[in-house]
Design an enzyme around this catalytic site. Sequence first.
Site, short mmCIF file in Angstrom:
data_model
loop_
_atom_site.label_atom_id
_atom_site.label_comp_id
_atom_site.label_asym_id
_atom_site.label_seq_id
_atom_site.Cartn_x
_atom_site.Cartn_y
_atom_site.Cartn_z
N MET A 127 -2.12 3.52 7.25
CA MET A 127 -2.17 2.49 6.20
C MET A 127 -1.70 1.17 6.76
SD MET A 127 -2.69 3.86 3.01
CE MET A 127 -3.02 5.54 2.49
N HIS A 133 0.85 -1.18 0.00
CA HIS A 133 0.00 0.00 0.00
C HIS A 133 0.90 1.25 0.00
CE1 HIS A 133 1.10 0.08 4.20
NE2 HIS A 133 0.57 -1.12 4.39
N GLY A 193 8.68 0.92 8.52
CA GLY A 193 7.68 1.96 8.78
C GLY A 193 7.54 2.27 10.26
N GLN A 194 7.35 3.54 10.57
CA GLN A 194 7.14 3.97 11.95
C GLN A 194 5.85 3.38 12.54
OE1 GLN A 194 8.96 5.51 14.18
NE2 GLN A 194 7.28 5.56 15.66
N HIS A 234 4.10 1.24 2.09
CA HIS A 234 5.24 0.55 1.48
C HIS A 234 5.84 1.42 0.37
CE1 HIS A 234 2.84 -3.04 2.91
NE2 HIS A 234 4.00 -3.26 3.47
N VAL A 288 2.28 6.51 6.89
CA VAL A 288 1.43 7.14 5.87
C VAL A 288 -0.03 6.89 6.28
CG1 VAL A 288 0.78 7.19 3.43
CG2 VAL A 288 3.16 6.80 4.08
N SER A 329 -1.95 -3.33 5.69
CA SER A 329 -2.51 -4.38 4.84
C SER A 329 -3.75 -4.97 5.50
CB SER A 329 -1.48 -5.48 4.61
OG SER A 329 -0.29 -4.91 4.11
#
Length: 282
Positions: free
Chosen positions: A184, A34, A147-148, A37, A176, A186
Site C-alpha cells: 500500500m 490508506h 510503516g515497515q 496508515h 500492509v 499513496s
Amino acid sequence: MKVISSINGMMKFSKSAKRQGRSIGFVPTMGALHKGHFSLIRKARIENDLVIVSIFVNPAQFGPKEDFSKYPRVFKLDLGVCKQAGVDVVFYPRVKEMYPSSYQTFVTVGELSDTLCGKSRPGHFTGVATVVTKLFNIVGPDTAYFGQKDAQQSVIIRRLSRDLNFPVRIRVVPTVREIDGLAMSSRNSYLNQRQRDEATVLNHSLELAKDLIRAGEKNPKEIIRCMKRLIGNIKSAKIDYIDIVGLEDLETVKKVSKGCLIALAVWIGKTRLIDNIIIDGA
Ligand code: PAF
C-alpha cells in the site's frame, strides 16, 4: 475528534494531556491515508490513551523535480479515515507555520541517509528528519508509529530518536499489502491500470528472493541478479536500486543471513515505488 491547525494549540493540548497522565500515540503522515496508515493508527489506538495523527505534506522532503505539487491531498477523506479509526486529534499545520520564511534549521542523520533511496533522492531524509524532529517537539508523543514499507526511514528515525535523546518509543508496523501483494502506498494512485498490474513485480521479485534464500542461496549478488532478470521482463519497469543490507547500518552484506533487509526502488512509468522484506530465516 479534534482538528488542530496551530503549533501552539497542538503543544497546549499535548501538555495538558501529559499533565493528566495520558499516554500519547502519534502517527505522522502526509495524508492520502490508506490501509497501511489505518493499521498504524489501530496499533496506536490499542497501545495509548490518546492518538494523534499529523497530516502534513512536507515540502522539505521533496526534491525540486519530485511530486510535491501533485502529491494527493484529500483532507476530507482523511478525516473520515481518522474518525473511523478512533483518532482523538488530527494535527494539520500549514506550511507557512512549519517553515516560515526565516526558517533555517535542518536535521541530518549521517551515513544512513546517503544510501539506498538517499542516493537518488539527495536531501530527502534531511527533510524527513527535520519534520519528524519538529513534530516530536510539537506533539510530544510517548510512542510514534511508522510503516515497515519505508524501512530506511524507520531506521533513520530510530537513530535520530536515540542520537537526539527523544523520549519517544519508535514502533515499526508491518507493511500492509493489496491482495496481489502490492505494498500500500499513496503513490499507487498515480498508476494506470496496466501499470498497477505491472507494479506487482516489486513484490514478486521479493518473493523470488525469499524462495532462493529458502533453497539455500546466500550470495546477495546472485539473488539480486535473479530479481533484476524478473523485473527486466516488465516493459514499464526501470530499476533504481536493489540492495541487501544489514538492518542496523544499512550497509551491503557479503552473505545473506537472518535479519537482512532486501530493499528495492523501481520506477513503474513515471512513478517510483519502493518495497522491502526482512529475511526471517537463512
Ligand atoms: O512516511 C511519511 O509519510 C513521511 O515521510 C513522514 C514520516 C510523515 C514525514 O513527513
